[in-house]
Motif scaffolding. Structure first.
Motif, PDB file in Angstrom:
ATOM      1  N   UNK A   1       0.736  -1.124   0.093  1.00 18.25           N
ATOM      2  CA  UNK A   1       0.027   0.152  -0.086  1.00 18.25           C
ATOM      3  C   UNK A   1       0.877   1.396  -0.015  1.00 18.25           C
ATOM      4  N   UNK A   2       1.978   1.065   0.721  1.00 22.97           N
ATOM      5  CA  UNK A   2       2.679   2.485   0.896  1.00 22.97           C
ATOM      6  C   UNK A   2       4.122   1.950   0.597  1.00 22.97           C
ATOM      7  N   UNK A   3       4.616   2.987  -0.442  1.00 23.57           N
ATOM      8  CA  UNK A   3       5.857   2.634  -0.793  1.00 23.57           C
ATOM      9  C   UNK A   3       6.813   4.155  -0.370  1.00 23.57           C
ATOM     10  N   UNK A   4       7.955   3.884   0.161  1.00 16.14           N
ATOM     11  CA  UNK A   4       9.028   4.788   0.485  1.00 16.14           C
ATOM     12  C   UNK A   4      10.231   4.659  -0.213  1.00 16.14           C
ATOM     13  N   UNK A   5      10.649   5.627  -1.023  1.00 14.00           N
ATOM     14  CA  UNK A   5      11.893   5.524  -1.692  1.00 14.00           C
ATOM     15  C   UNK A   5      12.655   6.976  -1.703  1.00 14.00           C
ATOM     16  N   UNK A   6      13.948   6.536  -1.844  1.00 12.65           N
ATOM     17  CA  UNK A   6      15.091   7.590  -1.861  1.00 12.65           C
ATOM     18  C   UNK A   6      15.310   7.938  -3.041  1.00 12.65           C
ATOM     19  N   UNK A   7      14.638   7.549  -4.358  1.00  9.15           N
ATOM     20  CA  UNK A   7      15.073   7.837  -5.651  1.00  9.15           C
ATOM     21  C   UNK A   7      13.806   8.636  -6.198  1.00  9.15           C
ATOM     22  N   UNK A   8      14.152   9.983  -6.461  1.00  8.17           N
ATOM     23  CA  UNK A   8      12.787  10.673  -7.246  1.00  8.17           C
ATOM     24  C   UNK A   8      12.506   9.881  -8.648  1.00  8.17           C
ATOM     25  N   UNK A   9      13.453   9.436  -9.184  1.00  7.42           N
ATOM     26  CA  UNK A   9      12.880   8.850 -10.548  1.00  7.42           C
ATOM     27  C   UNK A   9      12.123   7.545 -10.284  1.00  7.42           C
ATOM     28  N   UNK A  10      12.255   6.826  -9.406  1.00  7.46           N
ATOM     29  CA  UNK A  10      11.393   5.657  -8.967  1.00  7.46           C
ATOM     30  C   UNK A  10      10.014   6.252  -8.409  1.00  7.46           C
ATOM     31  N   UNK A  11      10.318   7.334  -7.342  1.00  7.26           N
ATOM     32  CA  UNK A  11       9.280   7.910  -6.849  1.00  7.26           C
ATOM     33  C   UNK A  11       8.188   8.330  -7.989  1.00  7.26           C
ATOM     34  N   UNK A  12       8.786   9.327  -8.927  1.00  5.81           N
ATOM     35  CA  UNK A  12       7.942   9.681 -10.009  1.00  5.81           C
ATOM     36  C   UNK A  12       7.064   8.827 -10.798  1.00  5.81           C
ATOM     37  N   UNK A  13       7.844   7.943 -11.149  1.00  8.09           N
ATOM     38  CA  UNK A  13       7.143   6.843 -12.054  1.00  8.09           C
ATOM     39  C   UNK A  13       6.209   5.932 -11.302  1.00  8.09           C
ATOM     40  N   UNK A  14       6.556   5.399 -10.059  1.00  9.12           N
ATOM     41  CA  UNK A  14       5.533   4.783  -9.645  1.00  9.12           C
ATOM     42  C   UNK A  14       4.540   5.622  -9.145  1.00  9.12           C
ATOM     43  N   UNK A  15       4.667   6.684  -8.722  1.00 10.96           N
ATOM     44  CA  UNK A  15       3.432   7.720  -8.294  1.00 10.96           C
ATOM     45  C   UNK A  15       2.713   7.982  -9.410  1.00 10.96           C
ATOM     46  N   UNK A  16       3.242   8.544 -10.399  1.00  7.84           N
ATOM     47  CA  UNK A  16       2.568   9.214 -11.457  1.00  7.84           C
ATOM     48  C   UNK A  16       2.293   8.340 -12.722  1.00  7.84           C
ATOM     49  N   UNK A  17       3.063   7.474 -12.967  1.00 11.18           N
ATOM     50  CA  UNK A  17       2.911   6.557 -14.095  1.00 11.18           C
ATOM     51  C   UNK A  17       2.279   5.226 -13.984  1.00 11.18           C
ATOM     52  N   UNK A  18       2.975   4.570 -12.946  1.00  8.99           N
ATOM     53  CA  UNK A  18       2.357   3.379 -12.638  1.00  8.99           C
ATOM     54  C   UNK A  18       0.773   3.140 -12.381  1.00  8.99           C
ATOM     55  N   UNK A  19      -0.037   4.373 -12.205  1.00  9.72           N
ATOM     56  CA  UNK A  19      -1.387   4.182 -12.126  1.00  9.72           C
ATOM     57  C   UNK A  19      -1.858   3.909 -13.513  1.00  9.72           C
ATOM     58  N   UNK A  20      -1.314   4.039 -14.423  1.00  6.20           N
ATOM     59  CA  UNK A  20      -1.828   3.971 -16.098  1.00  6.20           C
ATOM     60  C   UNK A  20      -1.665   2.283 -16.255  1.00  6.20           C
ATOM     61  N   UNK A  21      -1.180   1.765 -15.505  1.00  9.30           N
ATOM     62  CA  UNK A  21      -0.846   0.086 -15.551  1.00  9.30           C
ATOM     63  C   UNK A  21      -1.577  -0.447 -14.398  1.00  9.30           C
ATOM     64  N   UNK A  22      -2.290   0.067 -13.487  1.00 10.69           N
ATOM     65  CA  UNK A  22      -2.990  -0.657 -12.661  1.00 10.69           C
ATOM     66  C   UNK A  22      -2.249  -0.636 -11.415  1.00 10.69           C
ATOM     67  N   UNK A  23      -1.169   0.109 -11.192  1.00  9.50           N
ATOM     68  CA  UNK A  23      -0.504   0.037  -9.927  1.00  9.50           C
ATOM     69  C   UNK A  23      -0.694   1.381  -9.228  1.00  9.50           C
ATOM     70  N   UNK A  24      -1.615   1.376  -7.996  1.00 14.67           N
ATOM     71  CA  UNK A  24      -1.992   2.501  -7.258  1.00 14.67           C
ATOM     72  C   UNK A  24      -1.377   2.197  -5.828  1.00 14.67           C
ATOM     73  N   UNK A  25      -0.646   3.193  -5.523  1.00 24.15           N
ATOM     74  CA  UNK A  25      -0.137   3.204  -4.106  1.00 24.15           C
ATOM     75  C   UNK A  25       0.152   4.587  -3.701  1.00 24.15           C
ATOM     76  N   UNK A  26       0.316   4.709  -2.146  1.00 25.62           N
ATOM     77  CA  UNK A  26       0.942   5.951  -1.813  1.00 25.62           C
ATOM     78  C   UNK A  26       2.264   5.860  -1.718  1.00 25.62           C
ATOM     79  N   UNK A  27       2.875   6.900  -2.662  1.00 26.69           N
ATOM     80  CA  UNK A  27       4.033   6.670  -2.746  1.00 26.69           C
ATOM     81  C   UNK A  27       4.924   7.998  -2.007  1.00 26.69           C
ATOM     82  N   UNK A  28       5.700   7.704  -1.252  1.00 27.36           N
ATOM     83  CA  UNK A  28       6.201   8.690  -0.315  1.00 27.36           C
ATOM     84  C   UNK A  28       7.961   8.981  -0.759  1.00 27.36           C
TER      85      UNK A  28
END
Ligand SMILES: Cc1cc2nc3c(=O)[nH]c(=O)nc-3n(C[C@H](O)[C@H](O)[C@H](O)COP(=O)(O)OP(=O)(O)OC[C@H]3O[C@@H](n4cnc5c(N)ncnc54)[C@H](O)[C@@H]3O)c2cc1C
Ligand SMILES: Cc1cc2nc3c(=O)[nH]c(=O)nc-3n(C[C@H](O)[C@H](O)[C@H](O)COP(=O)(O)OP(=O)(O)OC[C@H]3O[C@@H](n4cnc5c(N)ncnc54)[C@H](O)[C@@H]3O)c2cc1C
Ligand code: SF4
Ligand code: SF4
Lengths: 692, 266, 325
Positions: free
Chosen positions: A503-530
């Motif tokens: 449910x909640x994802x923490x990452x130190x990498x803004x690139x991972x952060x951005x794509x999981x948060x803003x782009x994964x929803x397009x493919x069915x991945x919905x998480x709270x990304x921090x």
């Protein structure tokens, strides 16, 4: 006779019908010109850009009417642009009022409205416009501001015509006032002053006044007509295209690239201008050639063959060649590939996707999406990309990470940290710590993960990692243009994450952060990304991280470097700064920070591509870091950290030393170092985060 | 012209020594999460075959003896430009050394349309026996040219460059023949286009079992293997690197020269 | 069990270095395993038949035939087959040069023998021959044994030690009369290795190698300059060869040349196991790499962390100064 304040329209002018006769060619030219623009945009593909009109309208008012963004980039220029544009808009309304009065015969031009609006306000705004014009001329021809050095001839012509229109306008007004001894003349102070000045210059005779007035009136009118008719054929068209572009702007998260249905798309990516959507083509026409994007582009700054403004203008030129800049142009040319025709491959590959250009552009032109679209075609249809980029992409495909020859495994960094557990062992955890390839595979960057794990452990958070089950998010592949591979990686990761019910994802990498948060929803991945800066800020605020004041004593001043994918892409400027401030060190800001933060040079797959010495973005940034007066630069992105370490090494060499002038620390490392001893020592892992 | 290319799916040879583990029971590498790729020289061979096809027309058939996963390797070959793909299912085959592998591949090649040329990599990049090419030639009764960086059609035969002791020689071989390919700057494998990758996903892959190739336990059973692995271990490397100090690169360079002279190695 | 040493090449009376090494190894093995060491003097090596006895063979069988004039593997395999047939069940040692890589599998196939290529060692353990070879690009070593009575081992250069020659050592020399037909592959042209007056890579006391990190062909001129200065040769990694910066003859590594010079200088080479496989026996290894974490530093004795563009010019200048050149 003069009880109600007003004036006689067309007072000294005869043959008024002539103005109507001349209106016809002007309107025809204008309409043809506008229609031609529409024709150009219609060559693009359909896209929905009129939904959510409330939000669109809000943006329209803020950025087109209020020119908010324009001003935020370059205060001075923005202000003068407001003077100029609002001046002309008000004068245009004034002209319309005359039209209403004269042709619709609705008598509105009298009384207070006449005095305050039609006389005073018009005068003031007209004067403002002249000031704006003068500054525009000054910046182009005297100060020679670098971003404005393109298209000086056209600019000169347009600015001169506007100046002529304004000046003749005031001359005409002034002559009328003095000739008719207008009792309300003082409500038009500029006009009155002009008239008096003319009188002082010798035009005192009533007859001369009439003659000169008549001549100037016609001249003023002719120049105005020609100017208006010429608008659609010049960059003045931005008067219409800019607001249109702003209204139809992209409302999606900035960090999200439009997915591509790889299986069912005819042409993958953009080959010819016709593969763009109409908004992209509108963008080409909307560019005001202001050069704000050029001024902030890091690639341009270090002399790479990329200038975002010319990127747009070169494609505009190609559009004109192919579809015609004028409505009577010959039939359309065969569409040609953009790469090789108006844009060189080196240009395409120089972009770091730092988003500085898009952020700076006052009219919402989206350079990055276009660059990625062009890359998509090069990569997926042509398989033409720099060898180094290809190796990175191949690495993602073959090994799930782009770091060719990496010596580490994803599990190395926590081999001796008992409190870092894998989801496969624990089944579930409140937070998934998404480590990211850069952190997992680079020995220096691994320390970020160790520091972050220590912080979460200290705060008693329930967290776990994926270990070997993690693979590249696909971000580098996507930004390099391999959408196919990106989608594969995204789907694979989403499956893993969803299987664990993360449910909640923490990452130190803004690139991972951005794509999981803003782009994964397009493919069915919905998480709270921090992002870890946000988590640490919250933990500090909740008092869950006992800091020991004075532990960072040797670092008096720290400067913070904004990662593009955290700042510009996700508007997170404050959380990391709040954390730095909580550490008891003095935070100094670099000149280029927050929205204007200067890229480290790693984004868009550039991390893996070779840089010519002397044209390294990270060195340029490292020089700025070195002159910031800080002892350490705090980063919040592993790529930024590695780029700064490298750049600062070069700076050291330039300065003739081997010691880097400034230390590089990730935010997590600083915090882990500042943790109170007792807390950090809970399981023996104290200070290990900061061996470097 | 019909070219058969033998490709093998191997454990990624670029995984780091630290990530490399051994499965002591199977006496083979523990794949862990390391990925499977096509052997680097097999990719060179594919590239040579596809270039030849592009110049002279014809067909390329990619073959592999492997598990179901090896279909991925065949898909990549198809994406690069191969026309057909044949998987020989290894579940019923005990190919623990090259002679069995070669026997199986030879049987499969006989089942194809007549070939003009069989290409292999010079060595697999995994067990690196470097034998399959020569053994195939023996099995098929064909001439063999090893270490070939480039080749072309010459009359009815082929003109091949081969690396030999003391330099490169140019040889002529009749068709059909077997050649093993080595890397060169003009056979660096092409990057398949995404379009072709997707197309490759839709192409059929022919699968044979040993039975269909007329091979029984005597040929491909455990007993057929002529070698056995007694032990597989990771050799120890001790690091003893002395780093040269210096203010900058130039000073380090000069210090290096002095150090080497001092150590009397120059 | 007998041990057959396949010999070719060589210069007159003296067997080639590879054959001397194999004879030394065979002699030592035969002491443990029993049996004779049988030399096969094929083609030009016929002249070295007595030399082979001096270096450790008990018996030498000569096969000389016009078909063996060129290094024709089919003919050599046939000739070796004839000798092996005479030797009965045996361990057959084949030199690990290019010809050997081609002859050994053909021979093994004809003998229906197990073959281990690229052996670093052959030992007698528990009543059988155990062959050690690197696998997985040198990341692991495998010990293998053949299940067949006759077995073939292709032995890497320098894996075995030659014995001191004993002049006048007694042994049978017998010429076999066989009819060989030339192979089907015809030699058209021999392109000489471009050594440009320098020493051969394999024999050079100093090897200066460049990799992908050099970024282009020009920097190799600088490596050549250094090589010239110290009487060495230039090597390269596979990546540099693939990039077309230097010809494949310069490739060092598992699939290139195996070298063991007194000094090996690796410039811009990361140190992949496949590269290291070809140079790890060098006496002194120097690595110049800008990445302090490059694995090459794990095998290097002397390391320089830096950009070669800065390091090398200064290195050359200093070298010239010291050498007074
Ligand atoms: C205990 C043990 C178990 C093993 N189990 C298996 C197993 O289950 N499956 C398996 O495939 N291998 C297995 N192997 C590996 C097998 O012994 C060798 O890989 C195989 O015999 C070929 O040898 P090589 O890899 O050294 O090929 P080389 O002789 O070096 O190969 C040269 C060329 O031949 C071609 N080639 C080689 N192998 C194949 C192939 N399989 N398909 C198509 N072309 C090929 C390629 O073009 C290659 O470049 C096992 C090995 C051991 C020791
Ligand atoms: C079956 C098989 C066989 C193989 N055989 C061989 C073989 O025989 N020989 C061989 O070499 N490889 C071989 N390889 C390939 C091997 O795995 C590696 O891919 C290859 O050796 C890498 O070459 P490299 O070190 O030049 O390049 P890279 O791994 O890309 O390393 C380049 C290095 O240069 C450094 N560098 C970059 N710029 C500079 C600079 N300005 N100054 C200093 N340093 C710099 C970088 O830090 C990096 O460490 C084989 C692979 C396989 C699978
Ligand atoms: S995204 Fe950054 S690098 Fe790319 S064009 Fe825009 S400003 Fe330049
Ligand atoms: S793209 Fe935008 S920022 Fe760049 S010149 Fe055009 S209008 Fe200005």
């Amino acid at each position: 006779m003069h009880e109600t304040p007003t004036r006689e329209i067309f007072w000294n002018i005869r043959h008024i019908w002539l103005t109507y006769a001349l209106l016809v060619p002007m309107v025809v030219a204008f309409a043809l010109g506008v229609w031609n623009h529409v024709r150009r945009w219609r060559a693009g593909k359909p896209i929905e850009r009129t939904d959510n009109w409330q939000e669109r309208l809000r943006g329209f008012f803020v950025d087109a009417v209020g020119q908010d963004q324009l001003r935020s980039g370059d205060q001075q220029a923005g202000l003068f642009h407001i003077l100029l544009s609002w001046g002309f808009v008000i004068l245009f309304i004034g002209t319309t009022v005359v039209f209403i009065q004269a042709d619709l015969r609705i008598p509105i031009m009298h009384g207070w409205f006449y005095l305050i609006f039609q006389s005073l306000i018009l005068d003031v705004f007209g004067l403002g416009a002249i000031v704006g014009l003068a500054v525009a001329l000054y910046r182009r021809y005297v100060a020679k501001v670098p971003r404005l050095t393109h298209g000086l001839w056209q600019d000169g012509f347009l600015l001169a015509s506007m100046l002529i229109i304004l000046i003749t306008g005031f001359l005409v007004e002034g002559l009328r006032i003095v000739a008719t001894s207008d009792p309300w003349g003082s409500w038009s102070p500029v006009g009155l002053a002009t008239g008096r000045a003319l009188a002082a210059l010798g035009i005192r005779e009533y007859g001369t006044q009439l003659a000169v007035h008549r001549f100037l009136w016609w001249f003023h009118m002719l120049v105005s007509y020609v100017f208006v008719g010429y608008i659609p054929f010049s960059k003045m068209m931005h008067l219409f295209t800019s607001p249109a572009s702003i209204f139809t702007r992209n409302l999606q998260p900035k960090g999200r690239l439009e997915p591509l249905d790889v299986e069912n798309t005819e042409v993958l990516g953009v080959k010819t201008l016709r593969d763009f959507d109409w908004k992209d083509l509108l963008d080409l026409d909307a560019c005001t050639e202001c050069g704000r994007c050029q001024a902030v582009c890091p690639a341009y700054a270090v002399g790479k063959p990329l200038n975002p403004k010319m990127l747009i203008l070169d494609m505009r030129r190609q559009l004109t060649e192919e579809i015609g800049g004028v409505p009577w142009a010959k039939r359309e040319l065969e569409p040609r590939p953009i790469i090789g025709t108006s844009i060189e491959p080196e240009t395409l590959w120089s972009c770091t996707t730092c988003h500085a250009c898009v952020t700076a552009c006052p009219v919402e032109i989206e350079h990055v999406a276009k660059i990625v679209d062009l890359r998509r075609f090069q990569v997926m249809e042509e398989a033409e990309l720099p060898e180094t980029a290809q190796a990175a992409v191949q690495g993602i495909e073959d090994r799930g990470h782009p770091f060719r020859g990496a010596q580490a495994s994803r599990r190395d960094w926590y081999a001796d940290l008992p409190y870092v557990r894998e989801l496969a062992q624990v089944g579930q955890a409140e937070y998934l710590f998404w480590v990211g390839c850069a952190v997992a595979f680079n020995e220096r960057a691994q320390k970020i993960a160790r520091a972050m794990a220590k912080i979460m452990h200290t705060a008693h958070l329930d967290f776990a990692v994926l270990g070997d089950e993690e693979t590249c998010t696909g971000d580098p592949a996507r930004r390099i243009g391999n959408e196919y591979l990106y989608e594969m990686m995204a789907r694979q990761n989403i499956e893993t994450l969803n299987n664990y019910g993360v449910k909640k994802i923490v990452t130190t990498c803004p690139h991972c952060f951005n794509t999981i948060k803003n782009e994964y929803p397009d493919f069915g991945g919905n998480y709270k990304v921090i992002h870890h800066s946000q988590l640490i800020r919250d933990l500090l605020a909740e008092g869950r991280l006992p800091l020991e004041p004075g532990k960072l004593q040797e670092l008096e001043k720290v400067t913070y470097h904004d990662p593009c994918y955290l700042g510009r892409y996700n508007d997170e400027y404050d959380a990391p700064r709040a954390v730095v401030d909580a550490l008891g060190v003095e935070r100094v800001e670099m000149a280029r920070s927050r929205q204007k933060g200067f890229c480290c040079g790693a984004g868009g797959g550039r991390y893996w591509m070779d840089d010519e010495p002397g044209k390294r973005i990270n060195v340029e940034r490292a020089r700025e870091v070195a002159t910031s007066g800080a002892q350490a630069v705090c980063t919040a992105c592993p790529f930024c950290m590695l780029m700064m370490e490298d750049g600062l090494r070069t700076v050291a060499t330039e300065q003739g030393t081997t010691e880097r002038p400034v230390a590089t620390r990730d935010l997590a490392e600083l915090v882990a170092e500042a943790l109170a001893e007792a807390a950090g020592a809970r399981e023996g892992e104290a200070g290990a985060a900061l061996g470097a | 012209m019909h070219i058969a290319v033998c490709i093998k799916q191997i454990l990624d040879p670029e995984i780091s020594p630290r990530a490399f583990k051994i499965d002591p029971v199977r006496k083979a590498a523990d794949p862990g999460t390391a990925s499977l790729v096509i052997g680097p020289f097999d990719l060179n061979a594919l590239e040579v075959a596809i270039q030849l096809k592009e110049r002279h027309g014809g067909q390329v058939t990619a073959l592999t003896l492997g598990s179901d996963k090896a279909k991925e390797a065949l898909r990549r070959a198809l994406a690069m430009g191969a026309d057909q793909a044949v998987l020989i299912d290894e579940t019923q085959v005990s190919a623990k050394e090259p002679s069995v592998t070669a026997r199986v591949l030879a049987a499969a090649i006989r089942k194809l349309d007549p070939v003009d040329l069989v290409l292999t990599g010079r060595q697999s990049g995994e067990w690196d026996f470097g034998q399959v090419g020569a053994l195939l030639a023996e099995e098929l009764g064909m001439p063999f040219v090893p270490f070939v960086p480039r080749l072309d059609v010459a009359g009815n035969g082929l003109r091949l460059e081969r690396e030999a002791d003391g330099g490169v020689v140019v040889v002529e071989a009749p068709r059909p023949c077997v050649a093993s390919v080595t890397n060169a700057n003009d056979n660096v494998p092409r990057l398949p286009k995404v379009k072709d990758i997707m197309m490759a996903n839709r192409k059929p892959i022919t699968v044979y079992g040993p039975g269909e190739l007329g091979l029984g336990a005597a040929e491909v059973g455990d007993e057929a293997n002529r070698l056995e692995v007694l032990d597989l271990f990771i050799p120890e490397v001790k690091s003893e690197c002395e780093f040269i100090e210096g203010e900058d690169g130039a000073e380090k360079g000069a210090n290096l020269a002095r150090k080497l002279v001092e150590r009397k190695v120059i | 069990m007998n041990i057959v040493v396949i010999g070719w090449g060589g210069d007159g009376h003296a067997p080639s270095a590879a054959v001397r090494e194999l004879l030394g190894g065979a002699r030592r093995l035969a002491q443990q395993s029993g049996g004779q060491v049988i030399g096969a003097a094929l083609g030009g090596a016929a002249k070295a038949a007595t030399g082979m006895i001096e270096y450790g063979a008990d018996r030498v069988l000569i096969v000389d035939h016009p078909a063996l004039a060129e290094l024709d593997a089919e003919a050599y395999a046939a000739a070796a087959h004839v000798v092996c047939d005479q030797a009965g069940d045996a361990l057959v040692l084949v030199p690990g040069d290019r010809l050997g890589w081609e002859v050994a599998p053909r021979l093994a196939h004809r003998l229906a023998a197990g073959l281990v290529t690229d052996c670093l060692a052959v030992d007698w353990e528990g009543g059988r021959f155990v062959m050690t070879k690197p696998v997985y690009g040198g990341k692991a070593m495998a010990k293998l044994a053949a299940r067949t009575a006759t077995q073939v081992a292709l032995v890497r250069a320098r894996a075995m030690e030659p014995l001191e020659p004993q002049t006048g050592r007694a042994g049978d020399v017998e010429a076999l009369n066989v009819n060989l037909s030339p192979g089907r592959v015809k030699l058209l042209e021999r392109k000489q290795e471009e050594t440009q007056g320098q020493v051969r890579l394999e024999d050079a006391p100093v090897v200066v190698s460049g990799g992908r990190g050099l970024g282009g062909p020009e920097p190799f001129r600088m490596l050549e300059e250094i090589a010239q200065l110290v009487g060495g040769a230039v090597g390269a990694s596979l990546a540099a060869v693939d990039a077309g910066w230097i010809s494949p003859q310069h490739q060092v590594g598992q699939t290139g040349k195996s070298v063991a010079p007194d000094l090996y200088i690796a410039v811009g080479i990361s140190g992949a196991s496949q590269h290291v496989a070809g140079m790890s026996n060098s006496k002194t290894i120097v690595a110049i790499n800008k990445d302090p974490e490059a694995p090459i530093f794990r095998v290097a004795h002397i390391g320089v962390v830096g950009d070669y563009k800065e390091v090398l010019p200064a290195f050359v200048a200093e070298l010239r100064k010291i050498k007074g050149a």
